[in-house]
Design a protein around this motif. Sequence first.
Motif, PDB file in Angstrom:
ATOM      1  N   HIS A 154       0.902  -1.402  -0.019  1.00  0.00           N
ATOM      2  CA  HIS A 154      -0.183  -0.171   0.149  1.00  0.00           C
ATOM      3  C   HIS A 154       0.899   0.970  -0.227  1.00  0.00           C
ATOM      4  N   HIS A 158       5.004   1.522   5.655  1.00  0.00           N
ATOM      5  CA  HIS A 158       3.523   0.961   6.194  1.00  0.00           C
ATOM      6  C   HIS A 158       4.073  -0.289   6.942  1.00  0.00           C
ATOM      7  N   ASP A 173      -4.028  -0.301   6.298  1.00  0.00           N
ATOM      8  CA  ASP A 173      -4.206  -0.477   5.373  1.00  0.00           C
ATOM      9  C   ASP A 173      -3.565  -1.799   4.037  1.00  0.00           C
ATOM     10  N   THR A 174      -2.968  -2.047   5.450  1.00  0.00           N
ATOM     11  CA  THR A 174      -2.333  -3.597   4.493  1.00  0.00           C
ATOM     12  C   THR A 174      -3.604  -4.472   3.719  1.00  0.00           C
ATOM     13  N   THR A 193      -6.918  -1.306  -0.616  1.00  0.00           N
ATOM     14  CA  THR A 193      -6.979  -0.061  -0.810  1.00  0.00           C
ATOM     15  C   THR A 193      -6.115  -0.025  -2.235  1.00  0.00           C
ATOM     16  N   THR A 194      -5.505   0.889  -3.344  1.00  0.00           N
ATOM     17  CA  THR A 194      -4.897   0.943  -3.541  1.00  0.00           C
ATOM     18  C   THR A 194      -4.022   2.517  -4.752  1.00  0.00           C
ATOM     19  N   PHE A 199       1.044   1.982  -4.581  1.00  0.00           N
ATOM     20  CA  PHE A 199       0.641   0.423  -4.712  1.00  0.00           C
ATOM     21  C   PHE A 199       1.622  -0.585  -5.720  1.00  0.00           C
ATOM     22  N   LEU A 204       2.129  -6.614  -2.204  1.00  0.00           N
ATOM     23  CA  LEU A 204       0.821  -6.335  -1.187  1.00  0.00           C
ATOM     24  C   LEU A 204       0.600  -7.965  -0.820  1.00  0.00           C
ATOM     25  N   ASN A 296      -8.547   4.342  -5.452  1.00  0.00           N
ATOM     26  CA  ASN A 296      -8.409   3.209  -5.608  1.00  0.00           C
ATOM     27  C   ASN A 296      -7.837   3.448  -7.264  1.00  0.00           C
TER      28      ASN A 296
END
Length: 309
Positions: A154, A158, A173-174, A193-194, A199, A204, A296
């Motif tokens: 993401h 992160h 958001d991972t 979520t992209t 992204f 991911l 996204n």
Amino acid sequence: MNPQGIRTIDTGFVRPGFDAAYLIVQNGRGAFIDCGTNHSVPRLLKDLSDAGLDVSQVDWLILTHVHLDHAGGAGELLAKLPQARLLVHPRGARHMIDPSQLWAGAMAVYGEDVMMKAYGRLRPIPAERVVEAPDNYEIDLQGRILRCIDTPGHAKHHMAIYDQQSNACFTGDTFGLSYREFDTEQGAFILPTTTPVQFDPEALHASIQRLLALKPEAMYLTHYGRVENVEQLASKLRDSIDAMVSVALRIGGSPDRHRHLVDALTELYMTRTAEHGWRGDRDALVHWLGTDIELNAQGLGVWLDRTRA
């Protein structure tokens, strides 16, 4: 507060049930995970008081990443917590010490009026209060071990936080988005979520698998709340990542690409929510997911440009 001392706090960002922060309470000490925006700070402090703690009893504010819906209020919150330090991914630390680049980037997209209304002016955090958390870094909250796990895909900055005591992960958001409005008899609905600009579908997938290897009983999502049936949700999440990538590759460099991405994602989510047993129409879907569909689509566009370059 659940039996494991975890409190879910609605930050008030965008709408109720959209953006969560968490407070872990252990033997009279506390740690926040994510914090929302400047406007969220009074909510976090009230929940702290409701938990029977005062501001001097918080040891940590832990950020999953530095996107502003997760970290925008970090400086204001730390200013209220005299004993707390900030724990953040090494790639995000400099942006908390000097948030000018974060502010400028968001300003370029939204403009100052929207930024002030949505987030408030970002407050720098003194460098001596910032602790960088490399992969597998652990902190001890009164005997409760919280492990930081590098989870790109993401965002490159992160991390997820694994709480050994509750056998649960705080995933930022991972592990995607799961709004309670889409819960059905089948349980929680989940989608990736992209959000732009980092992204990376392969990363991911790897991050999700790494979290699954811990065999957690639950995931605590920023958007929104606790979800269980982790293996089942992960399977659907991975399938949706691949479907969204396929949509993006199919649209490619076509004229009016962004509009086509928005339309295609809307149709994809209509299909997936219907399969999940949700009975809302297209207008209801856009009401709840419109912001995420837009973001996204933007993120997939950035990814397409990067892969083609």
